[in-house]
Design a protein around this motif. Structure first.
Motif, short mmCIF file in Angstrom:
data_model
loop_
_atom_site.label_atom_id
_atom_site.label_comp_id
_atom_site.label_asym_id
_atom_site.label_seq_id
_atom_site.Cartn_x
_atom_site.Cartn_y
_atom_site.Cartn_z
N ALA A 141 37.15 30.56 -3.19
CA ALA A 141 37.44 30.30 -1.78
C ALA A 141 38.89 29.86 -1.60
O ALA A 141 39.56 30.26 -0.64
N SER A 142 39.39 29.02 -2.51
CA SER A 142 40.79 28.59 -2.44
C SER A 142 41.73 29.77 -2.58
O SER A 142 42.75 29.85 -1.88
N GLU A 143 41.42 30.67 -3.48
CA GLU A 143 42.25 31.87 -3.68
C GLU A 143 42.23 32.75 -2.43
O GLU A 143 43.26 33.31 -2.03
N LEU A 144 41.07 32.85 -1.80
CA LEU A 144 40.93 33.69 -0.61
C LEU A 144 41.85 33.26 0.52
O LEU A 144 42.44 34.09 1.21
N ILE A 145 42.01 31.95 0.70
CA ILE A 145 42.74 31.45 1.88
C ILE A 145 44.18 31.03 1.56
O ILE A 145 44.90 30.57 2.44
N LYS A 146 44.60 31.18 0.32
CA LYS A 146 45.87 30.58 -0.11
C LYS A 146 47.09 31.14 0.61
O LYS A 146 48.09 30.44 0.77
N ASP A 147 47.04 32.40 1.05
CA ASP A 147 48.20 33.02 1.68
C ASP A 147 48.15 32.98 3.21
O ASP A 147 49.02 33.55 3.87
N TRP A 148 47.15 32.32 3.77
CA TRP A 148 47.06 32.22 5.22
C TRP A 148 48.04 31.17 5.71
O TRP A 148 48.04 30.03 5.24
N SER A 149 48.87 31.54 6.65
CA SER A 149 49.84 30.60 7.21
C SER A 149 49.18 29.76 8.31
O SER A 149 48.07 30.05 8.77
N ALA A 150 49.89 28.73 8.74
CA ALA A 150 49.39 27.91 9.85
C ALA A 150 49.17 28.77 11.09
O ALA A 150 48.20 28.59 11.83
N GLU A 151 50.08 29.73 11.32
CA GLU A 151 49.92 30.63 12.46
C GLU A 151 48.70 31.51 12.30
O GLU A 151 47.95 31.73 13.26
N ASP A 152 48.48 32.02 11.09
CA ASP A 152 47.28 32.83 10.83
C ASP A 152 46.01 32.04 11.14
O ASP A 152 45.10 32.54 11.80
N ARG A 153 45.97 30.83 10.64
CA ARG A 153 44.77 30.00 10.84
C ARG A 153 44.58 29.67 12.32
O ARG A 153 43.44 29.67 12.82
N ALA A 154 45.66 29.39 13.02
CA ALA A 154 45.56 29.07 14.45
C ALA A 154 45.08 30.28 15.25
O ALA A 154 44.25 30.15 16.16
N ASN A 155 45.59 31.45 14.91
CA ASN A 155 45.16 32.67 15.61
C ASN A 155 43.69 32.97 15.35
O ASN A 155 42.95 33.39 16.25
N LEU A 156 43.28 32.76 14.10
CA LEU A 156 41.88 32.97 13.75
C LEU A 156 40.99 32.02 14.54
O LEU A 156 39.95 32.43 15.08
N ARG A 157 41.42 30.77 14.66
CA ARG A 157 40.66 29.77 15.42
C ARG A 157 40.57 30.16 16.89
O ARG A 157 39.52 29.97 17.53
N ALA A 158 41.64 30.68 17.45
CA ALA A 158 41.65 31.02 18.87
C ALA A 158 40.80 32.26 19.18
O ALA A 158 40.19 32.35 20.25
#
Length: 455
Positions: free
Chosen positions: A352-369
């Motif tokens: 799971a750590s490997e899966l999310i390691k390259d997600w940026s703060a912007e990526d995570r925020a967009n996914l949340r929105a």
């Protein structure tokens, strides 16, 4: 949280705040526990009306108290919850009467299932005698805020006055939503940080899998998870994806500094909740809170303050996963199974750590929105939330198989993942299925939800 803390030990330094969090660290030789919380929205079966406190919610609590022998939790003269003095769970009320079981810390999901079954077995005859049933939706599908009852808890009165000042939907969050949460242990600071990061990054995927709030105000909400969308406009100072958690130097001290900057709601002294909404905990720590001159912080003040912070993953002496919509009983056990498999197996946590390691703060925020709107169709880095959900369910399944916690029938905890696996394989969360019913079978009315979407 079933009961506000009541430890009057004075706090004299920031270091003590950090130590309070550190005290949650489990020795690696100790069992890592699972605590599951779930809320459900009550209604009168005959009229589909909400259930008021007097004559309804209070009677439910009184009936359960008599049946289970649990101790009362009171706010002044109002019975507002129950707790098991032997170390079991607790029952509490959310602002609009949402009925919550805060489960005990348990060793496996089989025990969670047994706890959940026992709760409903105790509740069913009492609720039935009162004509009350419970929705398995994550927003009340029909009633306006004005039609929604208000529970007699002082802290909720303070929050209700403050929420409109800091967001457009804080009152909707309080009075018209319901969730499932799971609480999980960590074995040290680095383990906490790793789990916090994975948990934060994956909460939007959890939202997509558990999306189950497609109605509000008697019609489709236009999104798959109205509950999750409501949180986007509640109070930015105390909600969200905690981008600082992914920065170098993250640890207990950094979370304490974040929490100190979140405005307070109240200070509890004796039976009185003093309204200090918007004030700084730093001022209370130093004895210069303008509205309570000379009062200094206690352990209970800190514990209560942390309970009024609402990020997608919350740190206390354990980690709370907060991204899931409320749902049917199979979902109440699916959430702890998902995270037990991910967090309590080293190989799964690595994956799971490997899966999310390259997600940026912007990526995570967009996914949340986007997740509340598009659910499993949401995209991140060229992949759909559905694809990622299948990945993490695979990691979790393997982790649970390695845990090898068997029930009396010889089944391991993977049996609880099956509803989520079906949703991910088909790409259709409960919200999509229920919207289809609304348009095809329910004749454009939410009234059938009170017959079909019940626990």
């Amino acid at each position: 949280m079933a009961r506000d803390a009541n430890d009057t030990t004075p706090i004299t330094s920031r270091r003590e705040l950090v130590a309070w969090l550190e005290a949650g660290e489990k020795n690696p030789s100790e069992p890592l526990l699972i605590g599951t919380e779930h809320e459900k929205i009550p209604f009168y079966a005959a009229t589909h009306a909400p259930v008021p406190y007097e004559g309804g919610i209070r009677a439910l609590l009184e009936g359960l108290q008599a049946a289970q022998g649990w101790s009362p939790i009171c706010d002044r003269d109002a019975l507002i919850g129950l707790y098991d003095e032997t170390g079991g769970g607790a029952i509490s009320l959310e602002p609009g009467g949402q009925f919550e079981l805060s489960g005990a810390p348990l060793t496996d999901v089989h025990a969670t299932k047994a706890e959940c079954d026992a709760h409903f077995e105790a509740l069913r005859p009492i609720a039935g005698s009162l004509g009350i049933r419970f929705l398995d939706l994550a927003t009340s599908p029909k009633w306006s805020r004005a039609q929604t009852p208000v529970m007699p808890k002082q802290r909720y009165g303070i929050m209700s006055a403050y929420m409109p000042k800091v967001g457009g939907h804080g009152l909707d969050m309080m009075f018209r939503t319901a969730t499932i949460q799971v609480n999980l242990d960590f074995t040290g600071e680095s383990d906490m940080v790793r789990k916090l990061r994975v948990g934060l990054a994956l909460q939007p995927i959890v939202t997509a899998l558990f999306a189950n709030s497609p109605f509000i105000d008697g019609k489709p909400a236009g999104v798959m998870s109205k509950r999750s969308q409501i949180w986007l406009d509640t109070d930015a100072a105390r909600t969200g994806m905690l981008p600082f958690a992914f920065e170098e130097g993250m640890g207990f001290e950094r979370y304490v500094d974040y929490a100190l900057d979140v405005p307070m709601y109240f200070v509890k002294r004796g039976e009185v909740y003093h309204d200090v909404a918007g004030a700084s905990f730093r001022d209370l720590l130093e004895g210069r809170l303008a509205r309570l001159p000379g009062e200094r912080a206690t352990i209970s003040d800190w514990a209560n303050h942390l309970s009024t912070i609402f990020p997608e993953v919350r740190l206390k002496t354990y980690l709370e996963m907060r991204g899931a919509d409320a749902g049917p009983r199979t979902h109440i056990t699916a959430l702890p199974a998902l995270f037990a498999g991910l967090f309590y197996d080293a190989v799964a946590l690595d994956a799971a750590s490997e899966l999310i390691k390259d997600w940026s703060a912007e990526d995570r925020a967009n996914l949340r929105a986007e997740a509340p709107v598009r659910a499993l169709e949401t995209q991140i880095k060229g992949r759909s939330a559905r694809e990622i959900a299948l990945d993490i369910l695979g990691f979790s399944r393997s982790g649970l198989q390695r845990r090898a916690r068997l029930d009396a029938g010889g089944f391991d905890e993977t049996i609880y993942l099956e509803p989520l696996e079906t949703i991910a394989q088909e790409g259709r969360p409960l919200a999509a299925q229920r919207l289809e019913s609304f348009h095809m079978r329910w004749g454009g009315s939410v009234e059938p939800a009170f017959e079909e979407c019940v626990m």
